[in-house]
Design a protein around this motif. Structure first.
Motif, PDB file in Angstrom:
ATOM      1  N   GLU A 347       0.841  -1.198   0.000  1.00 37.43           N
ATOM      2  CA  GLU A 347       0.000   0.000   0.000  1.00 37.43           C
ATOM      3  C   GLU A 347       0.884   1.260   0.000  1.00 37.43           C
ATOM      4  N   ARG A 363      -6.056   4.795  -6.680  1.00 39.96           N
ATOM      5  CA  ARG A 363      -7.342   4.219  -7.086  1.00 39.96           C
ATOM      6  C   ARG A 363      -7.128   2.760  -7.473  1.00 39.96           C
ATOM      7  N   THR A 364      -8.186   1.975  -7.404  1.00 41.75           N
ATOM      8  CA  THR A 364      -8.076   0.551  -7.726  1.00 41.75           C
ATOM      9  C   THR A 364      -7.514   0.356  -9.131  1.00 41.75           C
ATOM     10  N   SER A 365      -7.960   1.217 -10.061  1.00 40.73           N
ATOM     11  CA  SER A 365      -7.529   1.066 -11.450  1.00 40.73           C
ATOM     12  C   SER A 365      -6.038   1.386 -11.633  1.00 40.73           C
ATOM     13  N   GLU A 367      -3.568   0.137 -10.186  1.00 39.75           N
ATOM     14  CA  GLU A 367      -2.730  -1.061 -10.118  1.00 39.75           C
ATOM     15  C   GLU A 367      -2.401  -1.579 -11.521  1.00 39.75           C
TER      16      GLU A 367
END
Ligand code: AMP
Ligand code: MG
Length: 513
Positions: A347, A363-365, A367
């Motif tokens: 993280e 944001r999740t995207s 990654e």
């Protein structure tokens, strides 16, 4: 310098071998052994860090202090010692190690009451020298002196360097371990830190079942270096372990930020304070490569490669957990904390990358974006530092080929340019969805991405020069590394010249130092 104010509280608090016998041996049940520096004739000053000397309370350097810089003619109050530690090297238990070529002068206290340990590296053999000579060559001393200061100015937790001096003595080293030993110039660095304690000190006491000393050492460490811990009893030790994990997450994430590869992340080279310690066959990364290890000894397994440093720090913390288990007594807690380390690390790592790219938040995207970027960097052999510097200049009108032409270590064919164009379009799209302004985003990038990093080839050139009696590059590099977020010297903001691609000391290094 205020040498007469140096004291050795550590030696009053812990069991030690007081025989003053430098013979190499096991010293069971103790944390240190008294030992004298070798003493050198014909020493000479190369560099002195005035700002650090003032800051820690040692004051101004005068010519008469040269003796102290190499450990000669010490005053009565400087009762020197070397500490004993153990460790896991390349994944295997190595038993007793210890300060083999580091000798502690003790501790100095500044006006604000801050304590700093002072240590020579290369000033002579100790009981822990393990068949080696306790000396250091100029090459490795320059590397330690400059890089620890470079890391400090980059904002990375690290030990620091006070001085660099010739010993006047020749030292024999077989750099490539191939039967070609050569006589090199010997040198000594004085380095400083709040404390030089390592995971290995705790491992040694635990392995010898010296639980009273282990507990005393733990209490001492918490009391002196972990003011954030306010609990008692076993909870205090649990909080300690969690805080070591926290500091380790931070320092390793910082290595990823600036592109630092340590090269020898054995547990004896892991600071209990979360500092970068022991600058040996390290390297700043030129072309991005997760598999890059600068250490020739590490080449077979690439255990300490750039991209492995997160997992390896977790493995090292497992060893520390084992050493502290007797006092913490709670396996479930240790296991959970170590698992938590894994997620906390990634993280922190991803959040740090958001800053490098100038993103508002993780944001999740992101990654998937990061994974694609890694693939691109690796395939196009893009320079880690220069890539982010160029990214700051990118806009919708940019000519991608010319923007990245001097960043890649391979020829930018049309096909490769196309890949870069696709990536930059994705990137600009992501930027346009930021909830912060372009100025804020750029400011994040400028504070996160250094303009100057101390590349191995620059160190190599600097060492060559000092060997030939000149210090111009040393002085320029010192200025540059003190201002790493500015471009003081454009000639340092270029990728590694190809002549250095296969030069020992530039692409790979050995531990022979
Ligand atoms: P390192 O991998 O460089 O951290 O070193 C591992 C161990 O070897 C430590 O205990 C060092 O103090 C010791 N060591 C490394 N080089 C020397 C040397 N030239 N003389 C004595 N001991 C050394
Ligand atoms: Mg070491």
């Amino acid at each position: 310098m205020n040498i007469e104010q140096i004291r050795q509280p550590f030696t009053d608090l812990f069991p030690g071998d007081l025989s003053n016998n430098p013979m190499q041996r096991n010293t069971p049940k103790v944390l240190f052994a008294t030992v004298q520096p070798a003493g050198f004739e014909g020493s000479g000053l190369i560099a002195f860090n005035n700002a650090l000397s003032e800051e820690i309370g040692l004051g101004t350097y005068e010519e008469k202090d040269l003796d102290f810089l190499v450990g000669n003619n010490l005053p009565e109050n400087v009762k020197t010692y070397a500490t004993a530690y153990a460790g896991h090297q390349f994944g295997n238990w190595a038993g007793q190690l210890g300060d083999g070529r580091a000798i502690l002068a003790g501790e100095i206290v500044n006006k604000e009451g801050k304590k700093t340990e002072i240590q020579w590296k290369g000033a002579g053999a100790t009981p822990y020298s393990r068949h080696a000579d306790g000396r250091a060559v100029l090459r490795s001393s320059v590397r330690e002196y400059l890089m620890s200061e470079a890391m400090y100015h980059l904002g990375v937790p690290t030990t620091r360097a006070l001085s660099l001096a010739f010993t006047g003595e020749g030292v024999v080293r077989d750099i490539m371990y191939n039967g070609n030993p050569q006589l090199e110039k010997g040198a000594v660095v004085i380095r400083t830190a709040d404390s030089f304690l390592r995971f290995g000190h705790f491992e040694l006491m635990s392995a010898q079942q010296e639980y009273k000393t282990l507990q005393d050492l733990l209490d001492f460490t918490i009391q002196n270096y972990y003011p954030e811990i306010t609990t008692d009893g076993i909870q205090k030790y649990k909080d300690f372990f969690e805080n070591v994990c926290k500091r380790t997450v931070h320092v390793i994430t910082e290595w990823f930020r600036v592109g630092f590869v340590h090269g020898v992340m054995n547990t004896d080279n892991m600071s209990i304070l979360g500092l970068t310690i022991d600058y040996g066959p390290y390297s700043m990364m030129d072309e991005y490569d997760l598999n890059f290890t600068p250490n020739t000894t590490d080449l077979p397994g690439r255990r300490y490669a750039f991209g492995n440093q997160g997992q390896i720090s977790q493995w090292n913390l497992w060893q520390l957990a084992n050493a502290l288990h007797y006092l913490i007594k709670d396996e479930k807690f240790l296991e959970n904390t170590l698992n938590q380390y894994g997620s906390d690390f990634w993280e922190a790592h991803d959040k740090m990358f958001c800053k490098k790219f100038g993103f508002d938040e993780l944001r999740t995207s992101d990654e998937e974006f990061f994974t694609n970027w890694q693939g691109l960097m690796q395939e196009l052999q893009l320079d880690y530092t220069l890539f982010f510097n160029q990214l700051e200049k990118l806009n919708a009108e940019s000519d991608i080929k010319s923007l990245f032409e001097n960043v890649s270590y391979v020829v930018l064919t049309d096909q490769r340019v196309k890949k870069l164009e696709n990536f930059t379009q994705e990137y600009l799209k992501r930027l346009s969805s930021n909830t912060i302004s372009r100025e804020e985003s750029l400011s994040l990038m400028k504070h996160t991405n250094p303009k100057f990093t101390l590349r191995n080839y620059l160190l190599y050139e600097c060492i060559e020069e000092i060997n030939n009696g000149h210090t111009e590059i040393l002085e320029k590099l010192t200025q540059a590394l003190e201002n790493p977020y500015e471009e003081l010297y454009p000639e340092f903001s270029v990728k590694r010249p190809s002549v250095y691609d296969d030069t020992t000391g530039c692409s790979t290094l050995s531990c022979s130092s």
